[in-house]
Write an enzyme that holds these catalytic residues in place. Sequence first.
Site, PDB file in Angstrom:
ATOM      1  N   ILE A  48      -7.503   0.809   9.959  1.00  0.00           N
ATOM      2  CA  ILE A  48      -7.753   1.618  11.155  1.00  0.00           C
ATOM      3  C   ILE A  48      -9.258   1.775  11.396  1.00  0.00           C
ATOM      4  O   ILE A  48      -9.682   2.343  12.386  1.00  0.00           O
ATOM      5  CB  ILE A  48      -7.034   2.982  11.048  1.00  0.00           C
ATOM      6  CG1 ILE A  48      -6.792   3.600  12.427  1.00  0.00           C
ATOM      7  CG2 ILE A  48      -7.776   3.926  10.119  1.00  0.00           C
ATOM      8  CD1 ILE A  48      -5.830   4.755  12.431  1.00  0.00           C
ATOM      9  N   GLY A  49     -10.064   1.257  10.465  1.00  0.00           N
ATOM     10  CA  GLY A  49     -11.518   1.295  10.625  1.00  0.00           C
ATOM     11  C   GLY A  49     -12.189   0.251   9.737  1.00  0.00           C
ATOM     12  O   GLY A  49     -13.406   0.159   9.656  1.00  0.00           O
ATOM     13  N   GLY A  50     -11.337  -0.537   9.036  1.00  0.00           N
ATOM     14  CA  GLY A  50     -11.849  -1.554   8.118  1.00  0.00           C
ATOM     15  C   GLY A  50     -11.103  -1.555   6.795  1.00  0.00           C
ATOM     16  O   GLY A  50     -11.522  -2.188   5.833  1.00  0.00           O
ATOM     17  N   SER A  51      -9.956  -0.869   6.733  1.00  0.00           N
ATOM     18  CA  SER A  51      -9.286  -0.600   5.460  1.00  0.00           C
ATOM     19  C   SER A  51      -8.631  -1.796   4.792  1.00  0.00           C
ATOM     20  O   SER A  51      -8.211  -1.710   3.642  1.00  0.00           O
ATOM     21  CB  SER A  51      -8.253   0.509   5.632  1.00  0.00           C
ATOM     22  OG  SER A  51      -8.890   1.718   5.948  1.00  0.00           O
ATOM     23  N   LYS A  70       0.834  -1.206   0.000  1.00  0.00           N
ATOM     24  CA  LYS A  70       0.000   0.000   0.000  1.00  0.00           C
ATOM     25  C   LYS A  70       0.870   1.259   0.000  1.00  0.00           C
ATOM     26  O   LYS A  70       1.948   1.284   0.603  1.00  0.00           O
ATOM     27  CB  LYS A  70      -0.902  -0.051   1.245  1.00  0.00           C
ATOM     28  CG  LYS A  70      -1.978   1.009   1.312  1.00  0.00           C
ATOM     29  CD  LYS A  70      -2.847   0.757   2.528  1.00  0.00           C
ATOM     30  CE  LYS A  70      -3.917   1.818   2.692  1.00  0.00           C
ATOM     31  NZ  LYS A  70      -4.804   1.515   3.843  1.00  0.00           N
ATOM     32  N   SER A 109      -9.319   1.859   2.861  1.00  0.00           N
ATOM     33  CA  SER A 109      -8.388   2.642   2.068  1.00  0.00           C
ATOM     34  C   SER A 109      -7.351   1.792   1.311  1.00  0.00           C
ATOM     35  O   SER A 109      -6.590   2.328   0.519  1.00  0.00           O
ATOM     36  CB  SER A 109      -7.658   3.647   2.975  1.00  0.00           C
ATOM     37  OG  SER A 109      -6.919   2.980   3.991  1.00  0.00           O
ATOM     38  N   SER A 110      -7.310   0.472   1.541  1.00  0.00           N
ATOM     39  CA  SER A 110      -6.374  -0.391   0.787  1.00  0.00           C
ATOM     40  C   SER A 110      -7.024  -0.833  -0.526  1.00  0.00           C
ATOM     41  O   SER A 110      -6.917  -1.996  -0.938  1.00  0.00           O
ATOM     42  CB  SER A 110      -5.985  -1.619   1.634  1.00  0.00           C
ATOM     43  OG  SER A 110      -5.555  -1.247   2.922  1.00  0.00           O
TER      44      SER A 110
END
Length: 576
Positions: free
Chosen positions: A231-234, A135, A210-211
């Site tokens: 960090i929240g589901g990325s 990433k 985000s990934s």
Amino acid sequence: PSAALTLLCGSAAAVVVWKWLGKRQIQKKMEEARRTRDEGVKKMAKAVQQFREQQVSSVQKDAVLSLPLLELTGRLQEGSLSPKTVLYTYVERALEVTQQTNCLRHFIPECEEQLQEIQQQREKGLLYGIPVSIKDHIGHKGHLSTCGLVQCLGALVQEDSVLVKVLKRQGAIPFAMTNVPQSLFNYDCSNPIFGQTLNPFNHQKSPGGSSGGEGALIAGGGSILGIGSDIGGSIRLPSSFCGLCGLKPTAERLSVWHTHLLNVDVCSHPTPVPCTLGPMARDVDSLALCMKALLCQDMFQLDPTVPPIPFNEEVYSSSAPLRVGYYDTDGYFPLPPCMRRVVWETKGALQAAGHQLVPFSPPRIHYVMTELFLKTFFADGGRAWLDVFTGDIVDPSLKSQVNSCKIPSLGKKLLALILKPLQFLLLLKLKNVATISTCRSVKEMWNHHHQIEAYRTEFIARWRELRLDVVLCPVLGPAFTTGYPGKLLTAISSTMLYNVLNFPAGVVPVSMVTEGDEEELKLYQGWCDDPWDRTLKQAVAGAVGLPVAVQCVALPWREELCLRLMKEVETLSREK
């Protein structure tokens, strides 16, 4: 008066020119970054062409791409396939996938040097000859760590991150860096520099974030193993949207040294809801192999803050029956019918396979979402987050969130006051970044941290009362239409919970969206058919044939047990 008027007009003109020059400077930086990326793509395409002229038929290319990671490592270890053949085969496929989906931020030309280096190593590592994608913000020496921000385009990373160093020592070849949403705080995948990444299965859909670049590249067949962050589901949301397996470990299990979050190193920016790195791949065995390779003496020596706990193969390979807690909704944001359907189907399959299934209800998700998770990141009213957009163009997918943060403190207080009577009616979903209460003192911040610890204690107590080994639960999906994730920040409660708890959690694809699911979606009303429910309905419509996944969870430091449940779920879904 005329002199004053002239001065005023001159000042206004100067401001306009100054703003225009600033925007022009931003555009130049973005154009330069895109030009550098395009030149890198051309160089790698040329290298692939030269390799193709020497050897490898299209039949062998397809055979290499079809091998699961465990088989590919076996072939590389025994020497029946060369690392050079595997690398250029995946580079060629990655070129095709990024042309269709815009998933790559940059190729890593040093992969050709690494190819030479691994052949000099005395021992072949567990990932010998395996091309790996990483990433955007995971540090690689000599490359940018942009987070999709113009202000990060200037400075090259001076040292490989610990994770990249360990990958290389295990014989892996990092060959590509993948695209991310601007600032990473979005589960779409778009930024003004490198543009929108698309889902390889449906170009109207997002790959998640985000990934998201990792998700699109691996799902498209352009990488066999990738490293994302969560960090929240990325890691889990792109895995759900793209039909991959992805693991978010306990935050401290893998090193985050020299990994950037926004414009600072993760290690210099501690938070009670920490960032964690983890693997993404096409099957669960690949995740297990990656964890086994990373959890080695090299990592423990390079980063002494990582607990020296090697991978426990015995736990992962065990066939003992599990006691599995399960739920199909967290009571906060109702998911589409297909996501709840697969939880029940998986529950039935696990039960038939001899596992014990126990109903479980996670406590107080409304409180967790608004008072614990969002307040962690917007404790200052979002000022630190807004700062990263200074001298930048805000991506359209983030504009509503950025504008919410720009509302003055007094305006936010008035808005919160007006919305308070509606909170019960709307089940607190109106609690967005505009209405989150801030931490106004150090004492309040300490209290906030204490509340997170108290919630973790409460959750673990409930888990232990039921004597659970693991939990099966839903994950957000199927893939949203591009542009929609930015409108539904609060829909991530299913993944966010396990970031607040810092539990290992992974996603496994088990089914696809059916015509029946699409028909049932037409009747979906959520909790009260409010604007959020209707937006979710629009976001996931038109998804027939797209992957549907479930989420598996274990207690902290029990990654092997989490992977064990994931493997069991994967095996049962494939048998079905």
